[in-house]
Design a protein around this motif. Structure first.
Motif, PDB file in Angstrom:
ATOM      1  N   GLU A  18      23.857 -10.985  63.346  1.00  0.00           N
ATOM      2  CA  GLU A  18      23.193 -11.203  64.642  1.00  0.00           C
ATOM      3  C   GLU A  18      21.892 -11.977  64.454  1.00  0.00           C
ATOM      4  O   GLU A  18      21.591 -12.907  65.210  1.00  0.00           O
ATOM      5  CB  GLU A  18      22.898  -9.853  65.299  1.00  0.00           C
ATOM      6  CG  GLU A  18      24.087  -9.228  65.986  1.00  0.00           C
ATOM      7  CD  GLU A  18      23.767  -7.827  66.489  1.00  0.00           C
ATOM      8  OE1 GLU A  18      23.639  -7.659  67.696  1.00  0.00           O
ATOM      9  OE2 GLU A  18      23.644  -6.917  65.647  1.00  0.00           O
ATOM     10  N   VAL A  25      21.134 -19.916  61.331  1.00  0.00           N
ATOM     11  CA  VAL A  25      21.452 -20.099  59.911  1.00  0.00           C
ATOM     12  C   VAL A  25      22.649 -19.221  59.571  1.00  0.00           C
ATOM     13  O   VAL A  25      23.146 -18.488  60.422  1.00  0.00           O
ATOM     14  CB  VAL A  25      20.250 -19.746  58.992  1.00  0.00           C
ATOM     15  CG1 VAL A  25      19.069 -20.636  59.265  1.00  0.00           C
ATOM     16  CG2 VAL A  25      19.869 -18.280  59.147  1.00  0.00           C
ATOM     17  N   SER A  26      23.086 -19.295  58.309  1.00  0.00           N
ATOM     18  CA  SER A  26      24.236 -18.489  57.903  1.00  0.00           C
ATOM     19  C   SER A  26      23.774 -17.073  57.539  1.00  0.00           C
ATOM     20  O   SER A  26      22.605 -16.848  57.237  1.00  0.00           O
ATOM     21  CB  SER A  26      24.922 -19.130  56.699  1.00  0.00           C
ATOM     22  OG  SER A  26      24.024 -19.167  55.613  1.00  0.00           O
ATOM     23  N   GLN A  28      24.596 -15.550  54.926  1.00  0.00           N
ATOM     24  CA  GLN A  28      24.260 -15.632  53.502  1.00  0.00           C
ATOM     25  C   GLN A  28      22.771 -15.926  53.316  1.00  0.00           C
ATOM     26  O   GLN A  28      22.111 -15.343  52.450  1.00  0.00           O
ATOM     27  CB  GLN A  28      25.097 -16.760  52.891  1.00  0.00           C
ATOM     28  CG  GLN A  28      24.872 -16.983  51.426  1.00  0.00           C
ATOM     29  CD  GLN A  28      25.487 -18.294  50.959  1.00  0.00           C
ATOM     30  OE1 GLN A  28      25.754 -19.180  51.753  1.00  0.00           O
ATOM     31  NE2 GLN A  28      25.714 -18.396  49.677  1.00  0.00           N
ATOM     32  N   THR A  29      22.235 -16.807  54.152  1.00  0.00           N
ATOM     33  CA  THR A  29      20.818 -17.177  54.051  1.00  0.00           C
ATOM     34  C   THR A  29      19.924 -15.993  54.420  1.00  0.00           C
ATOM     35  O   THR A  29      18.944 -15.706  53.731  1.00  0.00           O
ATOM     36  CB  THR A  29      20.538 -18.381  54.965  1.00  0.00           C
ATOM     37  OG1 THR A  29      21.358 -19.467  54.540  1.00  0.00           O
ATOM     38  CG2 THR A  29      19.091 -18.795  54.919  1.00  0.00           C
ATOM     39  N   ASN A  31      20.652 -12.875  54.154  1.00  0.00           N
ATOM     40  CA  ASN A  31      20.757 -11.912  53.056  1.00  0.00           C
ATOM     41  C   ASN A  31      19.909 -12.341  51.858  1.00  0.00           C
ATOM     42  O   ASN A  31      19.213 -11.520  51.261  1.00  0.00           O
ATOM     43  CB  ASN A  31      22.229 -11.773  52.640  1.00  0.00           C
ATOM     44  CG  ASN A  31      22.417 -10.708  51.594  1.00  0.00           C
ATOM     45  OD1 ASN A  31      22.051  -9.568  51.820  1.00  0.00           O
ATOM     46  ND2 ASN A  31      22.938 -11.087  50.451  1.00  0.00           N
ATOM     47  N   ALA A  32      19.947 -13.643  51.536  1.00  0.00           N
ATOM     48  CA  ALA A  32      19.181 -14.132  50.374  1.00  0.00           C
ATOM     49  C   ALA A  32      17.682 -13.990  50.619  1.00  0.00           C
ATOM     50  O   ALA A  32      16.930 -13.696  49.697  1.00  0.00           O
ATOM     51  CB  ALA A  32      19.544 -15.586  50.086  1.00  0.00           C
ATOM     52  N   LEU A  44      11.619 -22.214  59.157  1.00  0.00           N
ATOM     53  CA  LEU A  44      12.468 -21.030  59.299  1.00  0.00           C
ATOM     54  C   LEU A  44      11.612 -19.762  59.344  1.00  0.00           C
ATOM     55  O   LEU A  44      11.918 -18.826  60.097  1.00  0.00           O
ATOM     56  CB  LEU A  44      13.485 -20.966  58.151  1.00  0.00           C
ATOM     57  CG  LEU A  44      14.471 -19.798  58.184  1.00  0.00           C
ATOM     58  CD1 LEU A  44      15.202 -19.741  59.515  1.00  0.00           C
ATOM     59  CD2 LEU A  44      15.466 -19.908  57.049  1.00  0.00           C
TER      60      LEU A  44
END
Lengths: 67, 179
Positions: A18, A25-26, A28-29, A31-32, A44
């Motif tokens: 969400e 963004v994804s 994955q981003t 999370n990273a 960002l």
């Protein structure tokens, strides 16, 4: 950089997906960034601050800042 | 005629009006009415509507890649057949390089899909490219020296698949690193 992203996200009960959709963004981003493996760009980081309606300093904390 | 039949019931018991049990004075049954409908508050609509997109919107990149690779294979097979049938023709040089056009289309699609990525994904792709470039350089350079020492000469067309394989490997490695 340390960040409080996971805590802020939990307060609003948002999933990573969400938040990623809100930021454009994804997942994955997101999370990273949360796990500290990737430091977001300044645009960002501002988007994140705007999404959580907070200052950037309330979300990110520089470790070992030289200043 | 109608009043006559009401006053004098039919002698046939099968046609006699049915006496409902509940109306009889000695009936143990209670006459019940249909209870009034209870208006429950409608439950909150917690189910989020998942937007439905067409196959073209969701899988556009994959479809375009698939079609471009299919076009490349078709042109490749066609050009090989034509050149094998006309091995001495002067125009054979133009026919054998024809597969480069759909291959270029694949590369254009790759570049276009890179522009759609977010900043971390772009970083991962860049690291994968650097990985592929470095290893391709080392492998081709090294094999060039080995050729000088007597190993057989390999075709130049092996270089592009080598780049593709190393790039895919690099993408897997660097995606894993940011998990």
């Amino acid at each position: 950089m340390k960040n409080r992203l996971r805590v802020l996200r939990a307060e609003l009960a948002w999933s990573q997906a969400e938040l990623a959709a809100k930021l454009g963004v994804s997942r994955q981003t997101v999370n990273a960034i949360e796990t500290g493996k990737y430091d977001p760009s300044l645009p960002l980081a501002f988007s994140l601050a705007k999404t959580f309606k907070r200052q950037i300093e309330e979300i990110f904390e520089a470790e070992g800042s030289r200043v | 005629m109608l009043s006559m039949t009401e006053q004098t019931p039919s002698p046939n018991p099968a046609e006699a009006p049915i006496d409902p049990l509940s109306t009889h004075p000695a009936s143990p049954f209670l006459r019940t009415e249909v209870p009034p409908a209870v208006a429950f508050a409608s439950p909150p609509n917690v189910v989020q509507q998942v937007p439905i997109y067409s196959t073209w919107v969701v899988y556009r990149t994959q479809i375009e890649f698939g079609l471009a690779i299919l076009a490349y294979l078709m042109v490749l097979v066609g050009s090989v057949i034509v050149v094998q049938a006309n091995p001495q023709a002067g125009w054979r040089y133009f026919v054998v390089v024809l597969p480069v056009a759909p291959a270029g289309f694949v590369i254009w699609l790759t570049v276009r899909s890179l522009a759609k990525l977010d900043e971390l994904q772009k970083r991962i792709q860049m690291q994968a490219f650097a990985f592929a470039l470095g290893w391709t350089a080392l492998i081709t350079f090294g094999y060039g020296f080995l050729e000088g020492a007597g190993l057989p000469h390999l075709n130049w067309t092996y270089i592009l698949p080598l780049i593709a394989v190393l790039y895919a490997l690099g993408a897997v490695i660097f995606t894993w690193r940011y998990r």
